[in-house]
Design a protein around this motif. Structure first.
Motif, PDB file in Angstrom:
ATOM      1  N   LYS A 113      -5.201  16.892 -38.032  1.00  0.00           N
ATOM      2  CA  LYS A 113      -6.480  16.195 -37.907  1.00  0.00           C
ATOM      3  C   LYS A 113      -6.687  15.484 -36.565  1.00  0.00           C
ATOM      4  CE  LYS A 113      -7.504  17.254 -42.165  1.00  0.00           C
ATOM      5  NZ  LYS A 113      -8.499  18.328 -42.431  1.00  0.00           N
ATOM      6  N   GLY A 114      -5.640  15.410 -35.754  1.00  0.00           N
ATOM      7  CA  GLY A 114      -5.762  14.701 -34.479  1.00  0.00           C
ATOM      8  C   GLY A 114      -6.410  15.547 -33.402  1.00  0.00           C
ATOM      9  N   ASN A 115      -6.472  15.006 -32.192  1.00  0.00           N
ATOM     10  CA  ASN A 115      -7.038  15.726 -31.056  1.00  0.00           C
ATOM     11  C   ASN A 115      -6.022  16.702 -30.472  1.00  0.00           C
ATOM     12  OD1 ASN A 115      -9.548  14.449 -31.126  1.00  0.00           O
ATOM     13  ND2 ASN A 115      -8.852  12.767 -29.825  1.00  0.00           N
ATOM     14  N   VAL A 116      -6.513  17.860 -30.085  1.00  0.00           N
ATOM     15  CA  VAL A 116      -5.684  18.863 -29.417  1.00  0.00           C
ATOM     16  C   VAL A 116      -6.257  19.083 -28.022  1.00  0.00           C
ATOM     17  CG1 VAL A 116      -4.777  21.211 -29.451  1.00  0.00           C
ATOM     18  CG2 VAL A 116      -5.165  19.990 -31.616  1.00  0.00           C
ATOM     19  N   TYR A 117      -5.415  18.885 -27.004  1.00  0.00           N
ATOM     20  CA  TYR A 117      -5.830  19.048 -25.612  1.00  0.00           C
ATOM     21  C   TYR A 117      -5.106  20.249 -24.990  1.00  0.00           C
ATOM     22  CZ  TYR A 117      -7.627  14.225 -25.885  1.00  0.00           C
ATOM     23  OH  TYR A 117      -8.307  13.088 -26.230  1.00  0.00           O
ATOM     24  N   LEU A 118      -5.707  20.783 -23.945  1.00  0.00           N
ATOM     25  CA  LEU A 118      -5.095  21.884 -23.205  1.00  0.00           C
ATOM     26  C   LEU A 118      -4.995  21.538 -21.728  1.00  0.00           C
ATOM     27  CD1 LEU A 118      -4.057  24.826 -22.973  1.00  0.00           C
ATOM     28  CD2 LEU A 118      -6.449  25.542 -22.709  1.00  0.00           C
ATOM     29  N   VAL A 119      -3.792  21.714 -21.190  1.00  0.00           N
ATOM     30  CA  VAL A 119      -3.578  21.668 -19.744  1.00  0.00           C
ATOM     31  C   VAL A 119      -3.273  23.097 -19.320  1.00  0.00           C
ATOM     32  CG1 VAL A 119      -2.222  20.730 -17.836  1.00  0.00           C
ATOM     33  CG2 VAL A 119      -2.637  19.334 -19.883  1.00  0.00           C
ATOM     34  N   CYS A 120      -4.168  23.691 -18.546  1.00  0.00           N
ATOM     35  CA  CYS A 120      -4.036  25.101 -18.181  1.00  0.00           C
ATOM     36  C   CYS A 120      -4.171  25.265 -16.673  1.00  0.00           C
ATOM     37  CB  CYS A 120      -5.097  25.932 -18.892  1.00  0.00           C
ATOM     38  SG  CYS A 120      -4.959  27.709 -18.604  1.00  0.00           S
ATOM     39  N   LYS A 148      -7.059  17.090 -18.510  1.00  0.00           N
ATOM     40  CA  LYS A 148      -6.831  17.938 -19.694  1.00  0.00           C
ATOM     41  C   LYS A 148      -8.109  18.073 -20.518  1.00  0.00           C
ATOM     42  CE  LYS A 148      -4.783  13.974 -22.144  1.00  0.00           C
ATOM     43  NZ  LYS A 148      -4.829  13.056 -20.970  1.00  0.00           N
ATOM     44  N   VAL A 149      -8.248  19.227 -21.152  1.00  0.00           N
ATOM     45  CA  VAL A 149      -9.480  19.568 -21.863  1.00  0.00           C
ATOM     46  C   VAL A 149      -9.301  19.361 -23.363  1.00  0.00           C
ATOM     47  CG1 VAL A 149     -11.100  21.425 -22.402  1.00  0.00           C
ATOM     48  CG2 VAL A 149     -10.121  21.248 -20.100  1.00  0.00           C
ATOM     49  N   LEU A 150     -10.207  18.608 -23.945  1.00  0.00           N
ATOM     50  CA  LEU A 150     -10.196  18.426 -25.400  1.00  0.00           C
ATOM     51  C   LEU A 150     -10.775  19.674 -26.059  1.00  0.00           C
ATOM     52  CD1 LEU A 150      -9.888  16.677 -27.967  1.00  0.00           C
ATOM     53  CD2 LEU A 150     -12.191  15.790 -27.508  1.00  0.00           C
ATOM     54  N   LEU A 151      -9.981  20.302 -26.912  1.00  0.00           N
ATOM     55  CA  LEU A 151     -10.441  21.488 -27.619  1.00  0.00           C
ATOM     56  C   LEU A 151     -11.245  21.070 -28.847  1.00  0.00           C
ATOM     57  CD1 LEU A 151      -7.194  23.673 -27.442  1.00  0.00           C
ATOM     58  CD2 LEU A 151      -9.144  23.640 -25.870  1.00  0.00           C
ATOM     59  N   ASN A 152     -12.436  21.642 -28.987  1.00  0.00           N
ATOM     60  CA  ASN A 152     -13.278  21.305 -30.140  1.00  0.00           C
ATOM     61  C   ASN A 152     -13.015  22.272 -31.292  1.00  0.00           C
ATOM     62  OD1 ASN A 152     -14.830  23.693 -29.617  1.00  0.00           O
ATOM     63  ND2 ASN A 152     -16.032  22.567 -28.092  1.00  0.00           N
ATOM     64  N   LEU A 156     -10.789  25.874 -31.557  1.00  0.00           N
ATOM     65  CA  LEU A 156      -9.682  26.068 -32.494  1.00  0.00           C
ATOM     66  C   LEU A 156      -9.947  27.269 -33.402  1.00  0.00           C
ATOM     67  CD1 LEU A 156      -8.962  22.355 -33.497  1.00  0.00           C
ATOM     68  CD2 LEU A 156      -7.906  23.694 -31.672  1.00  0.00           C
ATOM     69  N   PHE A 157     -11.187  27.427 -33.808  1.00  0.00           N
ATOM     70  CA  PHE A 157     -11.560  28.576 -34.647  1.00  0.00           C
ATOM     71  C   PHE A 157     -11.379  29.880 -33.880  1.00  0.00           C
ATOM     72  CE2 PHE A 157     -14.701  31.761 -35.841  1.00  0.00           C
ATOM     73  CZ  PHE A 157     -14.404  31.946 -37.182  1.00  0.00           C
ATOM     74  N   ASN A 183     -13.738  26.639 -24.355  1.00  0.00           N
ATOM     75  CA  ASN A 183     -13.076  25.897 -23.275  1.00  0.00           C
ATOM     76  C   ASN A 183     -11.862  26.626 -22.724  1.00  0.00           C
ATOM     77  OD1 ASN A 183     -14.546  23.363 -22.837  1.00  0.00           O
ATOM     78  ND2 ASN A 183     -14.095  22.964 -24.990  1.00  0.00           N
ATOM     79  N   PHE A 184     -11.697  27.893 -23.113  1.00  0.00           N
ATOM     80  CA  PHE A 184     -10.584  28.694 -22.606  1.00  0.00           C
ATOM     81  C   PHE A 184     -11.070  29.506 -21.409  1.00  0.00           C
ATOM     82  CE2 PHE A 184      -9.790  28.377 -27.282  1.00  0.00           C
ATOM     83  CZ  PHE A 184      -8.693  27.522 -27.213  1.00  0.00           C
TER      84      PHE A 184
END
Length: 309
Positions: A113-120, A148-152, A156-157, A183-184
């Motif tokens: 349920k928390g936030n998932v971020y991506l560093v790419c 870093k980008v917050l994935l919505n 995720l879907f 956001n990818f």
């Protein structure tokens, strides 16, 4: 509750982030799901058996201690509900992106349920080439971390959906357009690169195999070891490591020979490049990419689509 869990794409980056004292706990993703058969559920006995068998048959030196190398780290990610946020560290290439899709799908399956971020990593301002995270200076790495980008939920879907499609038997369903409005940044490029891993309908070689022949023709390459270096540097969006490239070189060794200290293409190899000679039948061997057999499909160069072989 703890604040941050970092999931890194390998031990090298992981060690560097620890040295930089970036706060949080760490899990290292020690898999290469871009090669071999894959199964959606990473916790299933079928997944473990499939992957252990793959390594035993293809990279026996890497087959030992699978549970320690990967299973132990997956267990850390499985307990991500103890963390307020997860930060994923993955690069622009296919190798990393397939791992990233699997990781996100797994996190999603756990009901996190928390936030998932991506560093790419990838494009750097003022630079022509794409850069891996390991190639960045510390200042650049920190800048990527801060940006870093917050994935919505849509992101995720998409990741979960594409992982399931990748594990499926029908690669025709994998469409770069599925990454649109996400956001990818590099995902559509990676899907396109994956499709080009299937043999060309014209020659029977895929993009990387064809590129190997072109490199041998263009450059004064003296040894297979030197050829591996060229392949690593000129592979585009694939992100393969040396063990994968060396295996490919061995499989392609009948197409070149050593003449006076230089690797030289055979007559057949020149015919492939110059006259579209087809070697599909002789190249065919048991090889699975995700859920699809490599030689059950061919890549059509004119429209960049796959079709049944």
């Amino acid at each position: 509750m703890k604040k941050t869990l970092h999931v890194t794409n390998g031990d090298s980056l992981n060690d560097r982030l620890l040295t930089m004292k970036i706060e949080g706990d760490y899990a290292v993703w020690r898999e290469m799901l871009c090669e071999g058969k894959t199964i959606v559920d990473l916790t299933s006995s079928a997944f473990r058996k499939t992957r252990v068998d793959f390594f035993k048959n293809n990279y026996p030196d890497q087959a030992g201690d699978y549970d320690e190398k990967f299973g132990s780290q997956l267990a850390i990610i499985a307990d991500a509900h103890h963390y307020e946020e997860i930060i994923l560290w993955f690069e622009y290439d296919l190798f990393c992106h397939i791992n990233m899709l699997a990781c996100i799908s797994f996190i999603k399956s756990r009901g996190y349920k928390g936030n998932v971020y991506l560093v790419c990593s990838g494009r750097i301002s003022g630079e022509k080439d794409l850069f891996a995270l390991s190639q960045l200076f510390e200042k650049q790495l920190l800048s990527h971390y801060n940006d870093k980008v917050l994935l919505n939920n849509h992101d995720l879907f998409i990741a979960d959906d594409l992982w399931r499609l990748y594990c499926g038997k029908d690669p025709l369903k994998l469409d770069p357009k599925r990454a649109k409005d996400s956001n990818f940044t590099y995902l559509s490029n990676c899907i396109s690169a994956h499709k080009e891993r299937f043999p060309s309908v014209i020659t029977g070689l895929n993009t990387l195999e064809t590129n190997m022949l072109r490199l041998i023709r263009k450059y004064n390459i003296k040894t297979p070891h030197q050829l591996c270096g060229y392949m690593l540097n000129y592979q585009g969006y694939y992100g393969y490591g040396d063990i994968q490239i060396k295996k490919m070189i061995t499989r392609m060794s009948s197409f070149f020979t050593d003449i006076e200290g230089r690797l030289t293409l055979t007559e057949k190899a020149n015919n492939i490049l110059d006259n579209s000679y087809n070697v599909f039948k002789e190249m065919k061997y048991p090889c699975t990419l995700g859920g699809a057999s490599k030689y059950e499909y061919v890549y059509k160069n004119d429209n960049h689509q796959l079709t049944k072989a």
